[in-house]
Design an enzyme around this catalytic site. Structure first.
Site, PDB file in Angstrom:
ATOM      1  N   ASN A  37     -11.110  23.518 -63.033  1.00 15.31           N
ATOM      2  CA  ASN A  37     -11.046  24.694 -63.909  1.00 15.31           C
ATOM      3  C   ASN A  37     -12.370  24.982 -64.625  1.00 15.31           C
ATOM      4  OD1 ASN A  37      -7.581  24.121 -64.941  1.00 15.31           O
ATOM      5  ND2 ASN A  37      -8.379  25.469 -63.354  1.00 15.31           N
TER       6      ASN A  37
ATOM      7  N   ASP B 195       1.330  26.672 -64.225  1.00 16.95           N
ATOM      8  CA  ASP B 195       0.562  27.713 -63.546  1.00 16.95           C
ATOM      9  C   ASP B 195       1.207  29.084 -63.746  1.00 16.95           C
ATOM     10  OD1 ASP B 195      -1.565  28.610 -62.110  1.00 16.95           O
ATOM     11  OD2 ASP B 195      -0.783  28.035 -60.150  1.00 16.95           O
TER      12      ASP B 195
HETATM   13  C1  IPE Z   1      -2.658  28.068 -65.652  1.00 19.81           C
HETATM   14  O1  IPE Z   1      -2.551  29.437 -65.465  1.00 19.81           O
HETATM   15  C2  IPE Z   1      -3.477  27.718 -66.886  1.00 19.81           C
HETATM   16  C3  IPE Z   1      -4.728  26.978 -66.660  1.00 19.81           C
HETATM   17  C4  IPE Z   1      -5.173  26.567 -65.518  1.00 19.81           C
HETATM   18  C5  IPE Z   1      -5.520  26.711 -67.839  1.00 19.81           C
HETATM   19  P1  IPE Z   1      -3.607  30.225 -64.558  1.00 19.81           P
HETATM   20  O2  IPE Z   1      -4.727  30.662 -65.451  1.00 19.81           O
HETATM   21  O3  IPE Z   1      -3.998  29.402 -63.395  1.00 19.81           O
HETATM   22  O4  IPE Z   1      -2.752  31.463 -64.128  1.00 19.81           O
HETATM   23  P2  IPE Z   1      -2.843  32.273 -62.751  1.00 19.81           P
HETATM   24  O5  IPE Z   1      -2.704  31.307 -61.630  1.00 19.81           O
HETATM   25  O6  IPE Z   1      -4.148  32.999 -62.749  1.00 19.81           O
HETATM   26  O7  IPE Z   1      -1.666  33.206 -62.832  1.00 19.81           O
HETATM   27 MG    MG Z   2      -3.397  29.342 -61.411  1.00 19.11          MG
END
Ligand code: IPE
Ligand code: MG
Length: 236
Positions: free
Chosen positions: A50, A2
């Protein structure tokens, strides 16, 4: 894994720059595991939740995923890595599906390390899927209700053929599991760091390992029992 978005935001760059930097952190992590004899690594690349992100981000992530599969699988195969995927495959496009199947097939007999990519994965979905598999067997008459127990369910969740994870690492400062391997993590050591995923490197991973080594895993037993068992196994 993350913190990609925040990493990019801190640099006033688009979120995708963070995801790309995150892909480099994945390579560093795999290198570390291979160099240190870690035989199983599971990466939570994309959760079932996601899919709800803005379409442009999901599309760009899929493109990144596809590119990474094209670029990295030869090298992973050469280094003896077995690649596999867990999660709901029905939502991926044809290109990704083909590459996933091909890389699994190609690396099937590799033994240096098992690299599992959790993509479109959710822990609750995993458990529901296992429950359904058992129900199907009951309906088919190959399983009785009495035979449904922890072991039976454990055989049907993802990674059933691997030992349970020893260590869970979450980067990015949040201290939650967010629907990762819920069943499998029952006795896993949890480790959280504020480091954003794109900054994750061997130093941070070593810190997690060192912390892990200092912990006593009791699995519900007493400290004295664990010490006695360890002494017993140490006697030749
Ligand atoms: C994790 O980073 C990557 C995926 C979920 C693909 P994030 O995209 O969740 O990063 P933040 O939480 O916005 O910083
Ligand atoms: Mg994230």
């Amino acid at each position: 894994m993350d913190g990609n978005g925040r990493w990019a935001q801190q640099r006033r760059r688009p979120r995708m720059i963070g995801h790309r930097a995150g892909a480099r952190a994945v390579n560093r992590t795999i290198d570390f595991c291979l160099e240190n004899g870690i035989c199983g690594l599971t990466l939570f690349a994309f959760s079932s939740e996601n899919w709800g992100r803005p379409k442009e981000e999901v599309d760009a992530l899929m493109k990144l995923f596809l590119g990474a599969l094209d670029r990295e699988v030869d090298e992973l195969h050469r280094r003896g890595v077995r690649v596999r995927f867990i999660g709901d495959r029905t939502r991926f496009g044809k290109g990704i599906l083909e590459r996933m199947a091909r890389s699994e097939q190609r690396t099937l007999d590799n033994t240096a390390m098992t690299l599992t990519i959790a993509a479109s994965y959710g822990g609750r979905q995993d458990i529901a899927h296992a429950a359904r598999a058992l129900a199907e067997q009951v309906v088919a008459g190959t399983l009785t209700l009495d035979q449904i127990d922890e072991q039976a369910l454990a055989r049907h969740v993802a990674l059933a053929d691997l030992p349970p994870p020893d260590l869970f690492i979450r980067t990015g400062g949040d201290t939650r599991i967010s629907n990762f391997l819920l069943w499998q993590l029952a006795y896993t050591e949890l480790w959280f760091t504020d480091v954003l995923w794109p900054d994750f490197d061997a130093g941070v991973l070593q810190q997690a390992m060192d912390d892990y080594c200092r912990r006593e895993r009791r699995f519900g037993l007493t400290s004295a029992q664990i010490t006695a068992a360890a002494t017993e196994t140490a006697i030749p």
